[in-house]
Design a protein around this motif. Sequence first.
Motif, mmCIF file in Angstrom:
data_model
loop_
_atom_site.group_PDB
_atom_site.id
_atom_site.type_symbol
_atom_site.label_atom_id
_atom_site.label_comp_id
_atom_site.label_asym_id
_atom_site.label_seq_id
_atom_site.Cartn_x
_atom_site.Cartn_y
_atom_site.Cartn_z
ATOM 1 N N ASN A 21 -0.289 -32.637 9.364
ATOM 2 C CA ASN A 21 0.535 -33.691 8.778
ATOM 3 C C ASN A 21 0.002 -35.091 9.076
ATOM 4 O OD1 ASN A 21 1.082 -33.883 11.464
ATOM 5 N ND2 ASN A 21 3.276 -33.496 11.304
ATOM 6 N N GLN A 22 -1.184 -35.158 9.687
ATOM 7 C CA GLN A 22 -1.774 -36.460 10.020
ATOM 8 C C GLN A 22 -3.073 -36.713 9.283
ATOM 9 O OE1 GLN A 22 -2.685 -36.854 14.194
ATOM 10 N NE2 GLN A 22 -3.036 -39.048 14.076
ATOM 11 N N PHE A 23 -3.818 -35.658 8.927
ATOM 12 C CA PHE A 23 -5.137 -35.825 8.323
ATOM 13 C C PHE A 23 -5.249 -35.049 7.013
ATOM 14 C CE2 PHE A 23 -6.037 -36.642 12.819
ATOM 15 C CZ PHE A 23 -6.797 -37.796 12.734
ATOM 16 N N ILE A 24 -5.933 -35.663 6.053
ATOM 17 C CA ILE A 24 -6.263 -35.031 4.782
ATOM 18 C C ILE A 24 -7.759 -35.217 4.531
ATOM 19 C CG2 ILE A 24 -6.017 -35.205 2.270
ATOM 20 C CD1 ILE A 24 -3.110 -35.946 2.683
ATOM 21 N N ALA A 25 -8.421 -34.154 4.088
ATOM 22 C CA ALA A 25 -9.840 -34.224 3.743
ATOM 23 C C ALA A 25 -9.988 -34.083 2.236
ATOM 24 C CB ALA A 25 -10.623 -33.132 4.457
ATOM 25 N N VAL A 26 -10.875 -34.884 1.646
ATOM 26 C CA VAL A 26 -11.113 -34.854 0.203
ATOM 27 C C VAL A 26 -12.618 -34.745 -0.033
ATOM 28 C CG1 VAL A 26 -10.797 -36.010 -2.000
ATOM 29 C CG2 VAL A 26 -9.073 -36.289 -0.198
ATOM 30 N N GLY A 27 -13.017 -33.732 -0.789
ATOM 31 C CA GLY A 27 -14.425 -33.537 -1.090
ATOM 32 C C GLY A 27 -14.843 -34.273 -2.348
ATOM 33 N N ALA A 28 -16.041 -34.853 -2.300
ATOM 34 C CA ALA A 28 -16.632 -35.548 -3.451
ATOM 35 C C ALA A 28 -18.093 -35.104 -3.516
ATOM 36 C CB ALA A 28 -16.520 -37.061 -3.294
ATOM 37 N N TYR A 29 -18.324 -33.944 -4.125
ATOM 38 C CA TYR A 29 -19.642 -33.307 -4.005
ATOM 39 C C TYR A 29 -20.749 -34.033 -4.762
ATOM 40 C CZ TYR A 29 -19.078 -31.056 -8.622
ATOM 41 O OH TYR A 29 -18.920 -30.801 -9.958
ATOM 42 N N ASN A 30 -20.390 -35.017 -5.598
ATOM 43 C CA ASN A 30 -21.414 -35.779 -6.315
ATOM 44 C C ASN A 30 -21.518 -37.222 -5.823
ATOM 45 O OD1 ASN A 30 -23.405 -35.497 -8.381
ATOM 46 N ND2 ASN A 30 -22.175 -36.790 -9.733
ATOM 47 N N ALA A 31 -20.825 -37.525 -4.725
ATOM 48 C CA ALA A 31 -20.911 -38.872 -4.153
ATOM 49 C C ALA A 31 -22.242 -39.055 -3.429
ATOM 50 C CB ALA A 31 -19.751 -39.099 -3.184
ATOM 51 N N GLY A 40 -23.499 -35.779 -1.951
ATOM 52 C CA GLY A 40 -22.163 -35.293 -1.633
ATOM 53 C C GLY A 40 -21.609 -35.870 -0.349
ATOM 54 N N ALA A 41 -20.275 -35.953 -0.276
ATOM 55 C CA ALA A 41 -19.618 -36.489 0.916
ATOM 56 C C ALA A 41 -18.196 -35.945 0.996
ATOM 57 C CB ALA A 41 -19.591 -38.023 0.871
ATOM 58 N N VAL A 42 -17.630 -36.052 2.181
ATOM 59 C CA VAL A 42 -16.229 -35.701 2.417
ATOM 60 C C VAL A 42 -15.562 -36.887 3.093
ATOM 61 C CG1 VAL A 42 -14.634 -34.216 3.684
ATOM 62 C CG2 VAL A 42 -16.639 -33.223 2.568
ATOM 63 N N TYR A 43 -14.406 -37.279 2.579
ATOM 64 C CA TYR A 43 -13.672 -38.416 3.116
ATOM 65 C C TYR A 43 -12.451 -37.919 3.883
ATOM 66 C CZ TYR A 43 -16.547 -41.187 -0.080
ATOM 67 O OH TYR A 43 -17.599 -41.769 -0.739
ATOM 68 N N ILE A 44 -12.202 -38.539 5.025
ATOM 69 C CA ILE A 44 -11.064 -38.190 5.863
ATOM 70 C C ILE A 44 -10.052 -39.325 5.831
ATOM 71 C CG2 ILE A 44 -10.288 -37.458 8.149
ATOM 72 C CD1 ILE A 44 -12.230 -35.514 6.913
ATOM 73 N N PHE A 45 -8.790 -38.980 5.597
ATOM 74 C CA PHE A 45 -7.707 -39.949 5.574
ATOM 75 C C PHE A 45 -6.694 -39.602 6.667
ATOM 76 C CE2 PHE A 45 -9.607 -40.007 1.449
ATOM 77 C CZ PHE A 45 -9.552 -41.336 1.032
ATOM 78 N N GLU A 46 -6.212 -40.637 7.337
ATOM 79 C CA GLU A 46 -5.244 -40.454 8.423
ATOM 80 C C GLU A 46 -3.984 -41.245 8.102
ATOM 81 O OE1 GLU A 46 -4.949 -40.879 13.313
ATOM 82 O OE2 GLU A 46 -6.597 -41.820 12.206
ATOM 83 N N GLN A 47 -2.832 -40.656 8.400
ATOM 84 C CA GLN A 47 -1.572 -41.347 8.168
ATOM 85 C C GLN A 47 -1.181 -42.146 9.398
ATOM 86 O OE1 GLN A 47 1.967 -38.915 7.497
ATOM 87 N NE2 GLN A 47 2.589 -40.290 5.851
ATOM 88 N N ASP A 48 -0.858 -43.435 9.197
ATOM 89 C CA ASP A 48 -0.486 -44.278 10.326
ATOM 90 C C ASP A 48 1.024 -44.183 10.587
ATOM 91 O OD1 ASP A 48 0.815 -45.915 8.465
ATOM 92 O OD2 ASP A 48 -0.862 -47.311 8.310
ATOM 93 N N ASN A 49 1.487 -44.945 11.555
ATOM 94 C CA ASN A 49 2.893 -44.881 11.958
ATOM 95 C C ASN A 49 3.847 -45.376 10.879
ATOM 96 O OD1 ASN A 49 2.188 -43.855 14.472
ATOM 97 N ND2 ASN A 49 2.007 -45.896 15.393
ATOM 98 N N ASP A 50 3.319 -46.134 9.924
ATOM 99 C CA ASP A 50 4.152 -46.634 8.837
ATOM 100 C C ASP A 50 4.138 -45.713 7.622
ATOM 101 O OD1 ASP A 50 4.845 -48.956 10.261
ATOM 102 O OD2 ASP A 50 2.979 -49.943 9.643
ATOM 103 N N GLY A 51 3.440 -44.577 7.744
ATOM 104 C CA GLY A 51 3.384 -43.626 6.650
ATOM 105 C C GLY A 51 2.276 -43.872 5.653
#
Length: 524
Positions: A214-224, A232-243
């Motif tokens: 519930n804190q991290f999401i990974a998104v693949g972009a295989y043509n980046a 190709g690359a994978v981006y990591i997103f994190e949710q902060d205390n404000d949502g």
Amino acid sequence: MKTIKTLSILLLLSAYTMPGYGQIFNESKQPEAIENQLFGFSISVSDWMAVVTAPQKDIGNKKSIGSAFFYKRTENGWEIEQEVTPSGLPSFSNFGLSSKISSQSAFIGSLGSENGILMEESVFVYEYNDTAWTHTQTLRPTDAKLGSRFGTAIDVEFNLSVVGAYQADGNESKSGAAYVFEYDGEAWVQTAKLSADDGESNDFFGHAVLILDNQFIAVGAYNASGANERSGAVYIFEQDNDGNWNQVAKLFDSTGTSGDLFGYSLATQVDVAIPTKNTNHTFWKTLFIGAPGSNDIDDIQTGSVYFSNLRDDQWFISFEKFGKNTAANDHFGVTIAQSTLAGLFVGANRTGVNNEGMVYNYGIYNQQSPIIGSETFDFPGNNTATEYYGSRVATGNGGEVLVSSPYRTVEGNQNAGYVEFYHYEITSTDDEPLEEITEYKLDQNYPNPFNPATTINYQVKDPGMVKLTIFNVLGQEIQVLVNEQQTIGTYSARFDASSLASGFYFYRLEVNNFVSTKKMMLIK
């Protein structure tokens, strides 16, 4: 402007350990073989339910409407409980191009909408009411645009879902996006739109999405572009205390080349280390990244799987894994799935002279051991009659494994498709001869998922004070099962969760300098 941690590959030695579980082939009902329906194009399995789609199935006089088959596990194997197709879809909707089942909810992607509009991409939400699956909601982004490929990839974990749209407008036109939806108790509501800070057109950002927790999401972009253009690359997103969801890392291979398809597929293994006086870090997460177009050490395009870890708030790539005996264009890593009970599965669907396909099975990833374990290929369906075997692999929390071959010829019908179900169970018994205990060990609880009680086995290598503790997902202590001095030996502890709510829980074993934590699931 925030600083993004761009992390390159570190070729460190990693490991697998093989669990003591046996593979069981489960009988399953196959639908009528229809040419070009692509049965098994998308698959998802939970503990006793599964969804298998056939996105090119013709229905009535409409072409490639698509349908989804809901399976239920019974004493006689996996049975088809229900087939669904939303009303109002236009031809070529390809309902079932993606799917995800979680608990008693299922999300299914479609190129067309119930409004009869093609390329008004939609995700149809179904809920199970103990007797049937019912369509309860249709998801579309707030900035919906025809042709954004919304619904190409879906992941769902309890009250959180993420939907990929690899042709949506992000940082640039058609650079791709991923939409976050949360369940507010009554309906799924869009709460965020994710896009890469450095996204470019046709990066295919959102082709693969994965909720790590519930804190991290990974998104693949295989043509980046990573270290090199379109590698190709994978981006990591994190949710902060404000949502708010913030991009915190971009992962890529520093030696990658164009066409590697890094980020084409994603899977995760949850490894939680709750802080103690004996640990230096707060937690460790493992992300598996498929790159079916990458080259091996001999510069042959076999495909590979990368291991990425989060430790001390830093994401890094620790290891690149190649399949044993893989050859050119095998596409090792085209699909990956991980199960706490069954281990890591990697599809290589172009293996063989006639693209028969192969599925590799490895053990549970262990960062503390420098030994690489064995791999097995003993799937009954893996034979010369199978085309592109292992194009899709899915796993459940209770040891379920589902493998599909959507391009398989069945009863003379080309591209009819076929699926296989497996189950992993503990194979050790009390009748087996005793072996010398040379290591500390914490086993996966059994059964898992469970209701309301489960058993936790562990072994102690040296005498010492032993503590076995249960925690909830917030890290709060729920119950101490063991807190006593114990000698060398193998032990069992029973955990009764009658008074607790359904959900994930963690259990931790501490003895001398050994600490190990595992995850379990309570379903009521």
